[in-house]
Write an enzyme that holds these catalytic residues in place. Structure first.
Site, mmCIF file in Angstrom:
data_model
loop_
_atom_site.group_PDB
_atom_site.id
_atom_site.type_symbol
_atom_site.label_atom_id
_atom_site.label_comp_id
_atom_site.label_asym_id
_atom_site.label_seq_id
_atom_site.Cartn_x
_atom_site.Cartn_y
_atom_site.Cartn_z
ATOM 1 N N TYR A 98 17.842 -2.777 6.804
ATOM 2 C CA TYR A 98 16.677 -3.252 7.549
ATOM 3 C C TYR A 98 17.096 -4.092 8.756
ATOM 4 C CZ TYR A 98 13.505 -1.516 3.971
ATOM 5 O OH TYR A 98 12.793 -0.698 3.136
ATOM 6 N N GLU A 140 11.495 -2.125 -3.512
ATOM 7 C CA GLU A 140 12.640 -1.252 -3.778
ATOM 8 C C GLU A 140 13.580 -1.867 -4.808
ATOM 9 O OE1 GLU A 140 14.023 -0.662 0.245
ATOM 10 O OE2 GLU A 140 12.071 0.201 0.759
ATOM 11 N N GLN A 204 13.745 15.787 -0.740
ATOM 12 C CA GLN A 204 13.021 15.442 -1.963
ATOM 13 C C GLN A 204 12.310 16.679 -2.508
ATOM 14 O OE1 GLN A 204 12.670 13.258 0.844
ATOM 15 N NE2 GLN A 204 14.256 11.979 -0.062
ATOM 16 N N PRO A 277 4.224 19.416 -8.409
ATOM 17 C CA PRO A 277 3.892 18.231 -9.224
ATOM 18 C C PRO A 277 2.710 18.467 -10.144
ATOM 19 C CG PRO A 277 3.172 17.915 -6.953
ATOM 20 C CD PRO A 277 4.002 19.162 -6.976
ATOM 21 N N GLY A 386 7.619 15.591 2.888
ATOM 22 C CA GLY A 386 8.103 15.191 4.212
ATOM 23 C C GLY A 386 7.431 13.892 4.646
#
Length: 394
Positions: A98, A140, A204, A277, A386
């Site tokens: 970051y 996170e 992903q 999914p 995406g």
């Protein structure tokens, strides 16, 4: 919460920053990748960069976060932050990255806006950035702690299943022989592959198997135009990965999960490869003995292109109260619908929780129809494959 002084400055400068945000993000990525080419090679999706969709998503999230701070200072936009954090966790993003983003983003802001970026303006937008960044770092950190890992694990392909001409499912077991942690229906894994040019690109893919299995299953639709970055990973997986090969996978992440559906009607709407999914969700509902009505909605180009259709029908058949509606643009069979998905004649029970996955225009249309039928906006959840352009195109 923004300080009072910064809030006034952000409010005054938001129109100017918003108008230039596209150019700012363009300059940001150019500067970032010039200084750190390894990030484009091994972390960022080269297809999304080439198409410009990642730039749009970043611009949309910054503008949406700043607007939220001004309009609802007492609330944090946890839904947006959670979605971003899950994606970052699946990529293994670390807190120190970051700092790198901050340096190049603020250099781009100063470059584009020039003298308008006074010390006061810079300080106010710096506060916006770190409020967002620190919130993401905290989320996170929790995700990494929950998964027990922030890294990659090697998995061996034990089965490859051709679902359609353009969709293949891969079933994998961990190479180390260790336990397979369960996942929540609707989640995805990141898959990292080494391409011919040495780049280690990451994509992903939703887990399309049933939760609780001792293997991981994900399904990949081949993106045609294999020489372009947009389809380089899907084409690599289709052309080169066979049983016995080893892939690197992240732990499961993703916030499109079945929360609060006990005793509630559920609607699962998908289009194309957005079915993946939904298969896991149906498997979970069937295994859980879900008693309330479940409405299954899917649209595809043709029956031959409907991936995982047998699973779609089989899991729905295990539910005590289920209605299945398939739409095909071509070759619609008896008992299915011709054309695009249209909920006009579909009964949607009161209190329905809806889950959507597919192209953005499809999800926008279905969401609008569901709201017209009385489904609360808060009960409609979605997954985008995406970069999330929902905010960027709102």
């Amino acid at each position: 919460m923004l300080s009072e002084q910064s809030a006034a400055t952000v409010r005054a400068t938001l129109p100017a920053v918003g108008a230039a945000i596209g150019e700012i993000t363009e300059r940001f990525y150019a500067g970032l990748f010039a200084a750190h080419p390894e990030l484009l090679r091994d972390l960022f999706n080269r297809g999304n960069q080439a198409a410009g969709t990642q730039k749009q998503a970043l611009a949309g999230s910054i503008a949406a976060f700043a607007t939220h701070l001004l309009e609802r200072p007492e609330q944090r936009p946890d839904a947006m932050l959670g979605r971003i954090a899950h994606k970052h966790a699946s990529l293994g993003i670390a807190p120190e990255q970051y700092e790198v983003v901050h340096r190049h983003l603020f250099a781009a802001i100063a470059d584009v806006l020039g003298e308008a970026v006074t010390p006061e303006v810079a300080a106010a937008w710096d506060e916006v950035y770190w409020l967002m960044a620190n919130a993401l770092v905290a989320i996170e950190k929790r995700l990494y702690e929950q998964s027990g890992s922030a890294g990659w694990r090697e998995w061996e392909v034990v089965e490859r299943i051709a679902e359609t001409a353009d969709v293949v499912s891969f079933r994998l077991r961990p190479v180390d022989g260790g336990p397979v942690a369960d996942f929540r229906a609707g989640q995805y894994v990141s898959v990292r592959v080494e391409l011919a040019d040495g780049a280690r690109q990451i994509r992903q893919y939703s887990l399309s198997g049933a939760p609780g299995e001792t293997v991981r299953q994900f399904s990949v639709k081949r993106v045609h135009g294999g020489a372009t970055p947009d389809g380089e990973v899907s084409n690599h997986l289709h052309a080169r990965v066979r049983e016995g090969d080893v892939l690197q996978l992240s732990e499961p992440y993703g916030d499109l999960v079945l929360d609060g559906v006990d005793g509630a009607p559920v609607l699962l709407a998908s289009a194309g490869i957005g079915v993946t999914p939904m298969i896991a969700m149906l498997a979970h509902l069937a295994a859980d003995g879900h008693q309330a009505p479940v409405t299954v909605v899917h649209g595809d180009r043709s029956p031959a292109e409907h991936a995982l259709r047998a699973d779609h029908e089989a899991y729905a058949a295990k539910l005590p109260v289920a209605a299945v509606h398939f739409w095909y643009e071509q070759d619609a069979e008896e008992g299915t619908h011709a054309g695009l998905v249209d909920l006009a004649g579909i009964d949607v029970p009161e209190g329905t929780r809806a889950y959507l996955c597919g192209p953005l225009p499809f999800m926008r249309a279905v969401r609008s129809q569901l709201i017209d039928k009385g489904v609360a906006a808060a009960d409609i959840h979605y997954e985008v494959f995406g970069p999330d352009l929902w905010l960027a195109k709102s």
